[in-house]
Write a protein that holds these residues in place. Structure first.
Motif, PDB file in Angstrom:
ATOM      1  N   UNK A  40       0.880  -1.125   0.035  1.00  0.00           N
ATOM      2  CA  UNK A  40      -0.104   0.079   0.041  1.00  0.00           C
ATOM      3  C   UNK A  40       0.963   1.207  -0.022  1.00  0.00           C
ATOM      4  N   UNK A  41       0.702   2.309  -1.025  1.00  0.00           N
ATOM      5  CA  UNK A  41       1.404   3.256  -1.031  1.00  0.00           C
ATOM      6  C   UNK A  41       0.754   4.783  -0.787  1.00  0.00           C
ATOM      7  N   UNK A  42       1.325   5.653  -0.206  1.00  0.00           N
ATOM      8  CA  UNK A  42       0.669   6.903  -0.117  1.00  0.00           C
ATOM      9  C   UNK A  42       0.213   7.525  -1.501  1.00  0.00           C
ATOM     10  N   UNK A  43      -1.260   7.971  -1.593  1.00  0.00           N
ATOM     11  CA  UNK A  43      -1.643   8.478  -2.673  1.00  0.00           C
ATOM     12  C   UNK A  43      -1.010   9.392  -3.408  1.00  0.00           C
ATOM     13  N   UNK A  44      -0.829  10.670  -2.534  1.00  0.00           N
ATOM     14  CA  UNK A  44      -0.212  11.902  -3.312  1.00  0.00           C
ATOM     15  C   UNK A  44       1.180  11.852  -3.734  1.00  0.00           C
TER      16      UNK A  44
END
Length: 222
Positions: free
Chosen positions: A43-47
């Motif tokens: 899971x990666x940070x979106x922005x």
């Protein structure tokens, strides 16, 4: 091409439901493949991930921090929602500094060919091999002053240092032709339709011309 560092979380939940929950939190589901290891679901940070990919362009290489372990990762496939234009999923391939990878690099023409010419970019990308951390973002093709009839093939491209051609050397990249007139285009269309056995309904203008010609012939015969 420099890599940007992104902190990733290992996830144990898979499937569409889990992916939707991740996206609702403004995060991005991803999978890391490569080097003979089992796929790692992340899971990666979106922005920050979106900005890193935007900055890196096609074939972005990110430095993923996975539980304190740093791993260079090449973005192989980025799925984007066609309506909202947000990233839905990313497939990464693990790479090492100095490792050679095969990628498709975008092409673009620069300059202007001679007047009254028509420039066709037959292929928008070219397959090359380059170091994972030195993948060119774009390969430019100089067409300044090129004449009608010029053809540029893959073997004619000026590749950056350390980049080698993988695609067929004879692959046509740029084709410069003379501009076609409306009359020539119409003639080619009619020829193609005739070869395909398509009978086209005459236009109102053609009907009027035919009627005028017929009337003129009848008058002359009286």
């Amino acid at each position: 091409m420099s890599s940007e560092k992104i902190t990733a979380e290992v996830r144990a939940e898979f499937g569409k439901g889990a992916a939707r929950r991740i996206r609702r939190d403004n995060k991005i589901p991803a999978v890391l493949y490569g080097h003979g290891n089992e796929p790692v679901h992340l899971t990666l940070p979106g922005h920050s991930t979106m900005m890193a990919l935007k900055h890196g362009g096609t074939n972005s290489v990110l430095e993923l921090d996975v539980d304190g372990n740093l791993q260079l990762a090449l973005a192989r496939e980025v799925q984007v929602d066609p309506i909202r234009r947000v990233i839905e999923h990313i497939d990464f391939v693990a790479v090492r500094s100095g490792e050679k990878v095969t990628v498709d690099v975008p092409l673009a023409t620069v300059g202007n060919a001679v007047p009254d010419s028509f420039v066709v970019l037959e292929n928008n990308t070219i397959q090359v091999e380059a170091e994972a951390t030195h993948i060119p973002e774009l390969i430019e093709i100089d067409i300044a002053g090129k004449r009608v009839g010029t053809q540029i093939h893959a073997s004619d491209l000026k590749l950056p240092k350390g980049t080698t051609l993988v695609a067929d050397a004879d692959l046509l990249i740029v084709n410069i032709t003379g501009q076609i007139t409306a009359e020539e285009l119409e003639a080619e269309l009619e020829e193609a339709e005739a070869e395909a056995g398509i009978e086209r309904e005459p236009s109102d203008e053609e009907k009027e011309e035919a009627a005028a010609a017929e009337e003129s012939g009848d008058t002359a015969s009286e």
